[in-house]
Design a protein around this motif. Structure first.
Motif, mmCIF file in Angstrom:
data_model
loop_
_atom_site.group_PDB
_atom_site.id
_atom_site.type_symbol
_atom_site.label_atom_id
_atom_site.label_comp_id
_atom_site.label_asym_id
_atom_site.label_seq_id
_atom_site.Cartn_x
_atom_site.Cartn_y
_atom_site.Cartn_z
ATOM 1 N N LEU A 108 -28.485 -9.980 -17.839
ATOM 2 C CA LEU A 108 -27.900 -8.777 -17.254
ATOM 3 C C LEU A 108 -28.961 -7.698 -17.025
ATOM 4 N N ARG A 125 -19.794 -4.436 -17.220
ATOM 5 C CA ARG A 125 -20.881 -5.027 -16.438
ATOM 6 C C ARG A 125 -20.613 -4.904 -14.952
ATOM 7 N N GLU A 126 -19.360 -5.089 -14.574
ATOM 8 C CA GLU A 126 -19.028 -5.015 -13.156
ATOM 9 C C GLU A 126 -19.362 -3.626 -12.612
ATOM 10 N N ILE A 130 -19.012 -11.947 -15.678
ATOM 11 C CA ILE A 130 -18.754 -10.567 -15.294
ATOM 12 C C ILE A 130 -17.354 -10.508 -14.675
ATOM 13 N N HIS A 131 -17.274 -11.025 -13.459
ATOM 14 C CA HIS A 131 -15.995 -10.976 -12.760
ATOM 15 C C HIS A 131 -14.941 -11.775 -13.500
ATOM 16 N N ASP A 190 -24.240 -13.026 -11.082
ATOM 17 C CA ASP A 190 -23.080 -13.453 -11.859
ATOM 18 C C ASP A 190 -22.866 -14.914 -11.511
ATOM 19 N N GLY A 224 -20.582 -11.417 -6.768
ATOM 20 C CA GLY A 224 -20.671 -12.091 -8.050
ATOM 21 C C GLY A 224 -21.269 -13.473 -7.965
ATOM 22 N N GLY A 242 -16.444 -7.341 -19.228
ATOM 23 C CA GLY A 242 -16.505 -7.605 -17.799
ATOM 24 C C GLY A 242 -16.485 -6.308 -17.012
#
Lengths: 666, 226, 313, 514
Positions: free
Chosen positions: C289, C131-132, C210-211, C199, C194, C128
């Motif tokens: 992604l 990606r964030e 992600i989040h 997301d 997100g 996460g």
């Protein structure tokens, strides 16, 4: 001049402990004196000039103190003081194994030469100090010279540095020719009086020459090699202040020697800054060697500084001295800030290295518990370098944004589009830097230890913690106290650009930082910090209302039902940066190799070896071919000396006939 | 016997002899026999001594006689004898093996003579009337020098290089006596002494090369490179 | 001084109270659009209330940073919220920072959130965080371009100033440059909060999170703070968007009537933007992604075009 | 009279060494001789500083500032090297390096009559005697070069330096040393014959002005006084020939080819003398001709030629330094480079160029002889001259030598704070000031190349882990002492130059630039 004298150090003492204490103690004393002297010099510029009482009488070994040099000396003094304290502890376990006298000697020579670089008053002495600095840095980098990589890094560094000096020499010669003297005082605004073509040449020469030392892409290749291999206290100085000599040189040339340089020159610097910042951070993201990662971030930050310089140059060329002063302040403030937080980060990395004996982040992890102080200091540095409020990195990046913003509105040509683009890419850089330091701090310090060394790590000795603590406090102070610090720049901008900005940069009794009077913008790190403290009343209230009664238990992390979470399950540094590697694969051209051993079926491997590396573009496409070509050429030239005496005689014969005919004709 | 005192006749005589010096030089380039080469060198040196004597006579410069006598002693007698003894002693083949073949060598020698005349031309200042012997002998001297140099390049054997060097020196000697009626005596003596020592030193080296390499071919001395 | 404190308190209350409502509204609207009944509009309040009272489990492997993160996230977001004009053009702590400070305060909260994700030692946390940080980095240049566009137009980075300038040019939002900038910022909003297609806030499929992956190990009051912070962030970004581009009804001073009108307008505008978000969420599927960069590139080009068209035409 | 005594002392030393019964006596004779020579050189320098010039026999021997400086440098190098040689040759002897001889390996032939017969002595002793006799003679010839006023005599003296040093090159009697000596002798011989031709032409160009058939007609001081009236065409040709001739001796490209061979084969102390003192002498000859030519033709013509040769020499040495395998040859290419640098300084001319040249000559003499001494230590310790075989780690095996080697190497490539940077800085400044932009740029470019090569190889050799084991060569106070003395001089010169020495250098520059 008093601090100069304390810099002569006891090299090669036999008693290692005495050598260590004496060398670094003297360095510390010198650094403290230097801070005092520089502070006085910045605040009350006396324009002092001293001639040193030695040297061959043909040349003048003269130093001068002006605000710019004092400012850089201040940065040097702060960093040197912290690093000297740190070194007491850091070097203790090298005692007996290594000749610390030599290290101490070159350490002091480096500090002395840095001081002299910042204060030299003529071309000759500047070049001497410049090269002595490179030389002492070379010896310090090569301190652990048993390793091939270390030797190679040192060699590449010194050769590139020397080539850069060659360019500087030509630039200085042009100026000296025009001035008729070697004194810097005579160079003031001189370059702008040269014919335009020469102006351009001088500018390019100095930019490239100083760019090598500063590590501007594509002249950076020595930097990520040399900084990591040095002992960490040296790396800290190298990244913190040695590369800043390039920035000092540029400041000197761009703002003192030039009056209003051509606008394209500013654009070149701006573009170089953007490229260095962005590529620097992109390469940093791919590193899992903690010190190399930091080294690439130095390139990034040099890029940020150059963005400020470039903007200042453009403004100056277009006749906006106040804007130029703003941009210059942004760049110089970032210079000091970077010296502090990068110094801190390298010291932190040094503590980790000292304790875990590895620079590979994949073998660290969980250090926050074993080394809480180091972790906290490193975190402060990481937040600062990511440009996050309320620390110092934020302030200088904010000033840079403001300068860029003001630039768009204040210029008319099409080129002004470059400013917002630069701003956008700076934002990208900053965001990537944040990503990178999440990785650096998260992988190295958080979660579970990834190796035996990391599990057994010990907190650094007191002196090392003090050294780091000083710099961490510096990050905080320069962040929160920016408005009190910024008036310092009045003397510098007055010296270089001829305007004073300090008063218009602050508002509300010095609590708020503004971008000056023209294009509004205000920020207050102190205010933010205060508000954060006040706002914490809200979660406090929640806690009082409900939290007190709630139960806090600790349990295992969710492991998807597998038996027990181990360090093997953790995200790796390589994994962390994978999305970025994929997205920017056009730049990185990653190569990966997966080897799986299996017994029964491909789907049940017994061991997997994963190897991934990115292509170092500049090395592969420029430096390596250049080197290969050079050596091939040199090898071919060897046939000139192939041992045949007849050939040798023939050379002379041909020269004789050619000269005879030449002598007759012409 | 008026011509014995007519400097103009002397000049003509010297020019003629100088031409023969050049002829001998080119003959050495063409000559394949080592012994013959050494003898040609002796003859050339004798001509030089004669030129020196003629100049001494017509210009009333007695010290040039000394130079002439020294030339006869050193270059006509001592050096050829020493060289021939060395040849006998180290039993090398008497054939010269030039790098460039003989016809081409002769052509090159011709070209070098041309170069020498171009150079000598610039010394031709008829209006000043200076330098009685003029550019002609200088051109010959330069030719001899250049051809001697070329022979050094063109000869494989150590010994042949040595006496190519000597012929080259003959060119200088020719220039010295024709242009300036010889150098000051001390210098002349010094030069002769040096030539002698040089021959000695080179002789020792030749001998040791022969011993060590079992060959005189210096083009095989190619160990030191790069 | 008291005025300032009152204003601050008022905006704090507004932020904290309104944020869950917007989240609830979006969820409700989305459910309706998908022909579901869905939870009530007040569900987020109930969630936060419940979480605040619940006990929590902290992973063994986590350090103090794990515990500090929710506070940093919550406080930094809240502080950023105080800098954004909501009902009135003036902001209570506008002198402490403008749009740049907002962006960087959000950056601070994200920085710690990502560290908190890594601190658990779970692969999901790392996933996460990674990606964030990537997505936010990709959104950053567009965000900054949009910020530059509005800031240059207003001649200031102080949001109050920007809003005031916008009020004086009510119909400017119809200019092509403003529309382009709005579109760019809207895409950034989607990425930053997100939302689908970047997301999926509702997913619990680990590999697409992600989040949610970052905060997987948080529970109880910590989770409440983080979720609340996230909704405040969503609110403030939306407010930023609407008040910069559609400044109708924004109170120029601090009169009660003006504030009331401003608040009403704010609610209406928020509802409109929420509808927009919901429409996008419903009409699109979540992207892979590695398709996100393409979206962000589009946003960047939009932003650049906005900038160029503002000043070249 | 002082000049004559000064000149004869080395001859006396040579004679004493020739008849000395033991090795120790030879060593003593050498050291004492060179010690006295050095003191006398100081005295002569002092007299020159006081009186302006010293001459003897109606100007046959003549010393001005330039000659005094060259004499002083020669004498210093000779003294240091004679001390070093004691330790060096003792080590060679004890390690048995002197025992075998190339001749014994080849066929047995009785020597010709020309050869001095040393068959009845053990080869080591004969070799030692050869060294101790020839070195003073070599030095004698070099001092003769500096003191001879007559250009013809100067030529004779330079030729004599070649002849005296040929057998120093063959010292070890290796196959390769013969090869090197042969190339040295032949190329040197050809080169000097060109110089002789040039000398003849100078005489010719001057004979109408200063009168013929007198010794003074070739005296430099006389010619220099009438330089403006000399025949211009002849002078041009004469300068070309002298440039090629003395340039050969100085090792300017493309006449440099003998240099690496000779320097790598001679014993270290002899190589040190060859590369520093003899280079100075050859340049000295060139300078004398340059002065005549520039006064006769103006500085333009000789300056341009010198610049061309300077650039060529510096340029040609770069690739060889970059890919060098043998550290002694590396040093030789450095000498070629520095010959080029000095010739460039001369070609740039002017007061600044001349001053730079003289400073550089002084500094280079110290640094280069020091380097050869260090190289001697390394090759004695590791029994090789090849980088590949040393395999790094000199600083571990012999720390002092390693450190000094690296330091001297950095000094010679012009790294501050060492003094060569100062003179090179002056040279580029002068060149740039005179409008020679391309040569200045090339100078800096080549300088970088040389630097890279030197650092790559010598840095790699000195630093590093090194190989373990191997027999260490015992430390010798003779060797290390002389090396450290030179190193101390090098470091001192970076920061301080004795005032009289600077005065002498300035005077020498004045001789050149007028």
């Amino acid at each position: 001049m008093r601090w100069e004298l304390t810099r002569f150090s006891p090299g090669g003492l036999n008693a290692p402990r005495r050598a260590r204490i004496l060398a670094f103690g003297l360095a510390l004393a010198g650094a403290l004196l230097e801070i005092a002297a520089a502070a006085v010099g910045v605040l009350a510029p006396a324009g002092a000039v001293f001639s040193l009482p030695f040297g061959v009488e043909l040349f003048s070994w003269t130093v001068r103190l002006n605000p710019l040099s004092c400012y850089f000396n201040l940065a040097l003094g702060i960093l040197a003081a912290a690093v000297s304290i740190y070194s007491f502890g850091y070097l203790r376990d090298m005692e007996g194994r290594r000749n610390l006298g030599v290290l101490g000697f070159f350490y002091n020579v480096l500090l002395l030469s840095l001081t002299l670089v910042f204060t030299a008053a003529n071309v000759f002495f500047f070049l001497v100090a410049w090269e002595v600095m490179a030389l002492s840095a070379y010896f310090l980098v090569s301190f652990e010279h048993e390793k091939e990589a270390t030797r190679r890094a040192g060699t590449v560094f010194l050769i590139m540095s020397h080539a850069g000096t060659g360019l500087l020499l030509v630039g200085f010669l042009i100026l000296a020719q025009a001035a008729g003297t070697l004194d810097f005082a005579a160079f003031h605004h001189l370059a702008s009086k040269l014919p335009p073509s020469q102006q351009g040449l001088v500018f390019i020469l100095f930019f490239l020459g100083f760019g090598v030392k500063a590590g501007v892409i594509p002249l950076h290749v020595w930097l990520p090699a040399a900084h990591p291999v040095a002992p960490s206290n040296i790396s800290s100085l190298m990244s913190g202040i040695v590369i800043k000599t390039g920035i000092y040189g540029m400041a000197l040339v761009f703002f003192d020697f030039f009056d209003a340089p051509p606008v394209w020159a500013g654009m070149v610097v701006l573009c170089a800054g953007v490229v260095s910042a962005l590529l620097g951070v992109l390469y940093a993201l791919m590193e899992h060697d903690l010190k190399r990662l930091l080294a690439y971030h130095s390139i990034e930050n040099i890029g940020i500084i150059l963005i400020g310089f470039g903007a200042a140059l453009v403004f100056r060329g277009m006749g906006h001295p106040e804007l130029a002063a703003l941009a210059l302040i942004a760049a110089l403030y970032h210079t000091l800030n970077h010296a502090i937080f990068k110094g801190l980060l390298f010291l932190g990395a040094g503590s980790v290295l000292h304790s875990t004996r590895t620079r590979n982040m994949e073998e660290m992890g969980g250090l926050i518990r074993r080394m809480p102080v180091t972790a906290l200091c490193f975190l402060v540095g990481a937040v600062a370098i990511s440009g996050l409020p309320p620390l110092n990195g934020f302030v200088s990046e904010w000033l840079t944004y403001q300068a860029l913003l003001a630039g768009f509105g204040s210029t008319a040509e099409l080129t002004r589009v470059a400013f917002p683009i630069a701003g956008a890419l700076l934002a990208l850089t900053a965001a990537l830097a944040a990503a990178c330091f999440v990785k650096a701090f998260g992988i190295s310090f958080l979660a579970l230890p990834r190796s035996e060394h990391a599990a057994q790590a010990q907190e650094a000795p007191v002196s090392m913690r003090i050294g780091m603590g000083i710099l961490a406090a510096g990050c905080l102070a320069l962040g929160l106290g920016a408005t009190w610090f910024l008036p310092v720049f009045d003397t510098i901008t007055a010296q270089t650009i001829g305007v004073k900005m300090g008063a218009s940069l602050t508002a509300a009794n010095g609590l708020v930082l503004t971008s000056g009077t023209f294009r509004g913008g205000a920020v207050s790190t102190v205010g933010m910090a205060a508000m954060l403290v006040l706002l914490s009343a809200i979660p406090g209230m929640f806690w009082l209302a409900w939290g007190r009664r709630s139960r806090r238990a600790s349990g295992p992390t969710w492991d998807c039902g597998l038996p027990g979470l181990t360090a093997d399950n953790e995200y790796t540094a390589t994994g962390f940066s994978k999305p970025i590697r994929m997205i920017f694969s056009a730049l990185y051209r990653p190569r990966r190799e997966i080897q799986a051993d299996y017994e029964v079926s491909l789907y049940y491997p017994t061991a997997i070896r994963f190897e991934s590396e990115i292509e170092p573009a500049f090395e592969k496409h420029f430096y390596d071919p250049l080197q290969a070509w050079l050596f091939r050429f040199a090898g071919r030239m060897r046939s000139v000396q192939a041992g045949s005496i007849h050939a040798y005689l023939a050379y002379i014969f041909v020269a004789l006939i050619a000269l005879l005919l030449f002598g007759v004709r012409g | 016997m008026d011509f014995l005192h007519n400097p103009e006749f002397g000049d003509k005589l010297v020019t003629l002899m100088a031409a023969f010096v050049l002829v001998f030089q080119i003959a050495m380039v063409g000559q394949r026999s080592l012994i013959m080469n050494i003898r040609l060198f002796g003859a050339q040196s004798f001509l030089l001594a004669a030129i020196a004597a003629v100049i001494a006579h017509y210009n009333h410069a007695p010290h040039i006689y000394v130079a002439a006598v020294m030339t006869v002693l050193v270059k006509v007698i001592l050096v050829p004898v020493l060289l021939e003894r060395l040849v006998d002693r180290i039993e090398i083949r008497h054939e010269i093996e030039p790098i460039v073949n003989v016809p081409l060598s002769i052509v090159i020698s011709g070209g070098l003579t041309l170069v020498a005349y171009i150079v000598g031309e610039s010394f031709y200042h008829p209006e000043t009337g200076a330098a009685s012997l003029g550019h002609n002998t200088l051109a010959v001297a330069i030719s001899v020098f250049l051809i001697g140099f070329f022979m050094m390049i063109n000869r494989r054997k150590a010994l042949t290089q040595v006496f190519a060097l000597l012929t080259l020196e003959n060119g200088i000697f020719l220039a010295a006596i024709c242009l300036t009626y010889g150098m000051p005596l001390v210098v002349d003596l010094g030069v002769f002494f040096d030539v002698l020592v040089a021959v000695l030193v080179l002789g020792i080296l030749v001998y040791r090369i022969r011993e060590t390499f079992e060959s005189m071919d210096v083009s095989k001395l190619r160990r030191l490179r790069g | 001084m008291t005025g300032a404190i009152l204003k601050t308190l008022a905006q704090l209350v507004l932020l904290l109270m309104l944020a869950p409502l917007v989240s609830g509204f979006i969820k409700m609207l989305k459910a309706r659009l998908q022909m579901r009944r869905g939870p009530g509009i007040l569900q987020p309040y109930r969630d936060i209330h419940k979480l605040l009272r619940k006990g929590m489990v902290v992973p063994d492997s986590a350090s103090w940073l794990f515990s500090a993160t929710p506070y940093v996230v919550f406080l930094a977001t809240l502080l950023a919220g105080l800098m954004v004009p909501m009902a009135a053009a003036d902001t209570p702590v506008g002198l402490f920072g403008g749009v740049l400070a907002v962006v960087y305060l959000l950056g601070l909260s994200r920085f710690f959130l990502a560290l908190g994700g890594l601190d658990t030692g779970s692969s999901f946390g790392g996933l996460g965080s990674s990606r964030e940080m990537t997505v936010s980095a990709l959104a950053a240049p567009t965000l900054m371009l949009a910020v530059f566009t509005v800031a240059i137009g207003a001649g200031s980075t102080t949001l109050a100033q920007i809003a005031k300038v916008a009020i004086n040019q009510q119909w400017r939002f119809l200019e092509p440059s403003q529309i382009l900038a709005f579109a760019a910022l809207f895409l950034v909003l989607i990425a930053e909060t997100g939302r689908i297609p970047v997301d999926n806030p509702a997913t619990h499929l680990e590999l697409t999170m992600i989040h949610e992956a970052m905060i997987l190990e948080y529970s109880g009051p910590y989770l409440a703070l983080i979720e609340w912070g996230a909704s405040v962030k969503q609110l403030l970004l939306m407010t930023l968007l609407i008040n910069v581009f559609w400044p109708f009804g924004l109170a120029a001073g601090w009169s009660l009537a003006g504030l009331a009108a401003g608040l009403a307008w704010l609610l209406v505008k928020l509802a409109v933007v929420s509808c927009g978000v919901v429409l996008v969420e419903t009409a699109n599927a979540k992207m892979r992604l590695f398709r996100v960069p393409e979206l962000m590139a589009v946003a960047f080009v939009l932003g650049a075009l906005a900038l160029v068209s503002t000043f070249l035409f | 009279m002082g000049l004559l005594v000064f000149l004869l002392i080395p001859v006396v030393a040579a004679v004493l060494s020739a008849v000395a019964p033991t090795r120790r006596d030879m060593e003593n004779a050498n050291i004492a001789g060179f010690g006295v020579t050095f003191v006398l050189a100081l005295l002569i320098a002092a007299r020159v500083l006081r009186d302006g010039s010293v001459s003897l026999w109606d100007g046959f021997l003549y010393a001005d500032h330039l000659s005094a400086l060259v004499c002083l440098l020669t004498a210093s190098v000779a003294l240091v090297c004679s001390v070093y040689a004691v330790g060096y040759l003792r080590e060679d002897e004890s390690s048995g390096l002197l025992d075998d001889d190339a001749r014994t390996a080849g066929g047995r032939l009785s020597p010709p009559v020309l050869l001095p017969s040393d068959e009845h002595r053990p080869p080591a002793a004969a070799k030692l005697r050869k060294y101790y006799v020839l070195t003073p003679l070599f030095v004698f010839a070099m001092l003769g070069v500096a003191l001879a006023n007559n250009l013809g005599v100067m030529w004779v003296a330079i030729e004599a330096t070649t002849l005296a040093s040929v057998f120093l090159v063959t010292f070890y009697g290796r196959v390769t040393s013969l090869e090197a000596a042969w190339k040295y002798a032949i190329i040197g011989g050809v080169g000097l014959s060109m110089a002789l031709f040039g000398t003849v032409l100078v005489y010719y160009s001057g004979h109408r002005v200063v009168g013929m058939e007198t010794l003074a007609g070739l005296n430099w001081s006389v010619l220099a006084g009438h330089a403006a009236q000399l025949d211009k065409t002849t002078m041009r040709l004469a300068f070309i020939l002298a440039l090629l001739g003395y340039g050969t001796k100085a090792g300017l490209a493309p006449m440099h080819t003998w240099k690496p061979d000779a320097y790598s084969e001679a014993p270290a102390p002899a190589a040190a003398i060859l590369s520093s003192a003899m280079l100075n002498c050859a340049l000295y000859g060139l300078v004398r001709f340059y002065i005549l030519a520039s006064r006769c033709l103006g500085p333009e013509f000789p300056g341009r030629l010198l610049l061309i040769f300077g650039m060529l020499s510096m340029g040609i040495s770069v690739p060889f330094v970059l890919v060098q395998r043998n550290f002694r040859r590396l040093l030789a290419y450095h000498t070629i480079d520095h010959a080029g640098i000095m010739v460039t300084a001369l070609g740039v001319g002017g007061k600044l160029g001349a001053l730079a040249l003289m400073l550089h000559m002084t500094y280079h003499t110290v640094a280069k002889s020091l380097l050869f001494l260090c190289a001697g230590n390394v090759s004695q310790h590791f029994k090789t001259d090849l980088f590949d075989k040393v395999k790094g780690g000199v600083i571990r095996a012999i720390p002092v030598t390693g450190a000094v080697f690296l330091m001297a190497m950095l000094a010679i490539v012009g790294m501050p704070p060492f003094s060569l940077f100062q003179s090179e800085f002056l040279i580029v400044r002068a060149a740039f000031g005179a409008g020679h932009y391309v040569p200045t740029a090339l100078f800096i470019l080549f300088g970088t190349g040389i630097f890279a090569g030197a650092l790559l190889h010598v840095g790699g050799m000195v630093l590093g882990e090194g190989q373990t084991g191997g027999t260490a060569c015992p430390a010798s106070a003779w060797r290390d002492g002389s090396m450290l003395a030179l190193a101390a001089a090098l470091v001192t010169m970076a920061f301080w130059l004795p005032a009289p020495l600077l005065e002498l250098i300035r005077g020498a520059a004045k001789v050149i630039a007028g």
